[in-house]
Design a protein around this motif. Structure first.
Motif, PDB file in Angstrom:
ATOM      1  N   GLU A   1       0.337 -15.806   5.495  1.00 32.50           N
ATOM      2  CA  GLU A   1       1.253 -15.280   6.388  1.00 32.50           C
ATOM      3  C   GLU A   1       1.224 -13.648   6.305  1.00 32.50           C
ATOM      4  N   ALA A   2       0.758 -13.200   5.133  1.00 33.46           N
ATOM      5  CA  ALA A   2       0.627 -11.741   5.006  1.00 33.46           C
ATOM      6  C   ALA A   2      -0.707 -11.297   5.568  1.00 33.46           C
ATOM      7  N   ASP A   3      -1.312 -12.097   6.285  1.00 36.08           N
ATOM      8  CA  ASP A   3      -2.656 -11.582   6.988  1.00 36.08           C
ATOM      9  C   ASP A   3      -3.804 -11.365   6.121  1.00 36.08           C
ATOM     10  N   ILE A   4      -3.904 -11.971   4.820  1.00 41.85           N
ATOM     11  CA  ILE A   4      -4.848 -11.775   3.892  1.00 41.85           C
ATOM     12  C   ILE A   4      -6.461 -12.155   4.402  1.00 41.85           C
ATOM     13  N   GLU A   5      -6.548 -13.050   5.761  1.00 40.95           N
ATOM     14  CA  GLU A   5      -7.846 -13.256   6.262  1.00 40.95           C
ATOM     15  C   GLU A   5      -8.523 -12.121   6.886  1.00 40.95           C
TER      16      GLU A   5
ATOM     17  N   GLU B   1      -1.729   6.951   2.877  1.00 33.45           N
ATOM     18  CA  GLU B   1      -3.226   7.245   3.252  1.00 33.45           C
ATOM     19  C   GLU B   1      -3.886   6.393   4.372  1.00 33.45           C
ATOM     20  N   GLY B   2      -3.008   5.654   5.206  1.00 29.95           N
ATOM     21  CA  GLY B   2      -3.501   5.159   6.487  1.00 29.95           C
ATOM     22  C   GLY B   2      -3.497   3.508   6.288  1.00 29.95           C
ATOM     23  N   PHE B   3      -3.105   3.017   5.291  1.00 35.35           N
ATOM     24  CA  PHE B   3      -3.504   1.750   5.023  1.00 35.35           C
ATOM     25  C   PHE B   3      -2.164   1.076   5.962  1.00 35.35           C
ATOM     26  N   ALA B   4      -2.329  -0.291   6.884  1.00 30.31           N
ATOM     27  CA  ALA B   4      -1.360  -1.048   7.024  1.00 30.31           C
ATOM     28  C   ALA B   4      -1.088  -1.937   5.906  1.00 30.31           C
ATOM     29  N   VAL B   5       0.102  -1.832   5.399  1.00 30.90           N
ATOM     30  CA  VAL B   5       0.706  -2.654   4.341  1.00 30.90           C
ATOM     31  C   VAL B   5       1.713  -3.860   4.738  1.00 30.90           C
ATOM     32  N   THR B   6       1.105  -4.962   4.122  1.00 28.57           N
ATOM     33  CA  THR B   6       2.147  -6.168   4.258  1.00 28.57           C
ATOM     34  C   THR B   6       2.220  -6.608   3.008  1.00 28.57           C
TER      35      THR B   6
ATOM     36  N   GLY C   1       5.625   2.073  -6.203  1.00 32.01           N
ATOM     37  CA  GLY C   1       5.322   2.445  -4.935  1.00 32.01           C
ATOM     38  C   GLY C   1       3.916   2.503  -4.356  1.00 32.01           C
ATOM     39  N   LEU C   2       3.155   1.875  -4.889  1.00 36.01           N
ATOM     40  CA  LEU C   2       1.885   1.963  -4.301  1.00 36.01           C
ATOM     41  C   LEU C   2       1.511   1.420  -2.903  1.00 36.01           C
ATOM     42  N   GLY C   3       2.527   0.793  -2.434  1.00 34.18           N
ATOM     43  CA  GLY C   3       2.575   0.461  -1.093  1.00 34.18           C
ATOM     44  C   GLY C   3       2.474   1.499  -0.150  1.00 34.18           C
ATOM     45  N   GLU C   4       3.539   2.284  -0.388  1.00 33.50           N
ATOM     46  CA  GLU C   4       4.056   3.353   0.057  1.00 33.50           C
ATOM     47  C   GLU C   4       2.943   4.544   0.120  1.00 33.50           C
ATOM     48  N   ALA C   5       2.301   4.632  -1.335  1.00 31.80           N
ATOM     49  CA  ALA C   5       1.203   5.677  -1.288  1.00 31.80           C
ATOM     50  C   ALA C   5       0.021   5.076  -0.255  1.00 31.80           C
ATOM     51  N   LEU C   6      -0.319   3.669  -0.551  1.00 30.42           N
ATOM     52  CA  LEU C   6      -1.237   3.167   0.606  1.00 30.42           C
ATOM     53  C   LEU C   6      -0.842   3.426   1.876  1.00 30.42           C
ATOM     54  N   ALA C   7       0.482   3.247   2.473  1.00 29.42           N
ATOM     55  CA  ALA C   7       0.563   3.571   3.985  1.00 29.42           C
ATOM     56  C   ALA C   7       0.439   5.148   4.297  1.00 29.42           C
TER      57      ALA C   7
ATOM     58  N   MET D   1      -7.867   1.040  11.274  1.00 27.00           N
ATOM     59  CA  MET D   1      -6.991   1.176  10.132  1.00 27.00           C
ATOM     60  C   MET D   1      -7.298  -0.090   9.256  1.00 27.00           C
ATOM     61  N   SER D   2      -7.478   0.497   7.982  1.00 31.55           N
ATOM     62  CA  SER D   2      -7.335  -0.531   6.975  1.00 31.55           C
ATOM     63  C   SER D   2      -6.116  -1.353   6.560  1.00 31.55           C
ATOM     64  N   GLU D   3      -6.249  -2.609   5.911  1.00 28.03           N
ATOM     65  CA  GLU D   3      -5.368  -3.178   5.806  1.00 28.03           C
ATOM     66  C   GLU D   3      -5.107  -3.584   4.367  1.00 28.03           C
ATOM     67  N   ALA D   4      -3.968  -3.491   3.707  1.00 23.05           N
ATOM     68  CA  ALA D   4      -3.639  -3.979   2.448  1.00 23.05           C
ATOM     69  C   ALA D   4      -2.488  -4.944   2.215  1.00 23.05           C
ATOM     70  N   VAL D   5      -2.624  -6.114   1.369  1.00 21.12           N
ATOM     71  CA  VAL D   5      -1.805  -6.934   1.122  1.00 21.12           C
ATOM     72  C   VAL D   5      -1.313  -6.744  -0.426  1.00 21.12           C
ATOM     73  N   ILE D   6      -0.004  -6.514  -0.634  1.00 21.40           N
ATOM     74  CA  ILE D   6       0.536  -6.471  -2.032  1.00 21.40           C
ATOM     75  C   ILE D   6       1.124  -7.684  -2.319  1.00 21.40           C
ATOM     76  N   ALA D   7       0.761  -8.257  -3.566  1.00 20.61           N
ATOM     77  CA  ALA D   7       1.437  -9.317  -4.161  1.00 20.61           C
ATOM     78  C   ALA D   7       2.165  -8.990  -5.430  1.00 20.61           C
TER      79      ALA D   7
END
Length: 106
Positions: free
Chosen positions: A39-43, A21-26, A13-19, A1-7
Motif C-alpha cells: 500500500e505504501a508503494d514499496i514495489e 532532499e527531493g524524495f517522495a515519502v510514503t 523527522g527523517l521523513g521531512e528531511a528526505l522530502a 524523483m526518488s521514492e522512500a517508504v518509512i516503516a
C-alpha cells in the motif's frame, strides 16, 4: 524523483528531511506487513527506512517485493540476527541527525 517508504515512528523527522532532499515519502502503516508495504508503494520505491528494529520483518518482505531497494535502519536498537544476511545500512540517530542522513541518501 526518488521514492522512500518509512516503516515505524519517525520522531527525529527523517521523513521531512528526505522530502526536503527531493524524495517522495510514503509511510508503511501499522506493523509494516506485506500489505502495508504494498500500500505504501514499496514495489516502486528506491529506499526503505526502518525506524523501529521491532519491524525488522519488513526488511525481507521489502526485498522480496523490490529486489533493488536500498534499506536503511535508522534506529539506536540492534537489528535481529535473521536480517544479518540482508544488505542494510544501520545508522544511529544519536550519532547522525536526520538532515545529514537525508543528504547522504539523496
Amino acid at each position: 524523483m526518488s521514492e522512500a517508504v518509512i516503516a515505524g515512528a519517525d520522531p527525529e523527522g527523517l521523513g521531512e528531511a528526505l522530502a526536503a532532499e527531493g524524495f517522495a515519502v510514503t509511510r508503511a502503516a501499522g506493523t509494516a506487513t506485506r500489505d502495508d508495504l504494498v500500500e505504501a508503494d514499496i514495489e516502486t520505491a528506491d529506499l526503505l527506512v526502518l525506524t523501529d528494529a521491532g519491524l525488522a520483518t519488513a526488511i525481507p518482505l521489502a526485498r522480496e517485493l523490490n529486489a533493488d531497494i536500498r534499506i536503511v535502519a535508522y534506529t539506536a536498537d540492534s537489528l535481529p540476527e535473521f536480517v544479518g544476511g540482508q544488505e542494510v545500512v544501520a545508522m544511529d540517530p544519536a550519532l547522525l541527525g536526520p538532515e545529514a542522513v537525508a543528504e547522504e541518501l539523496a
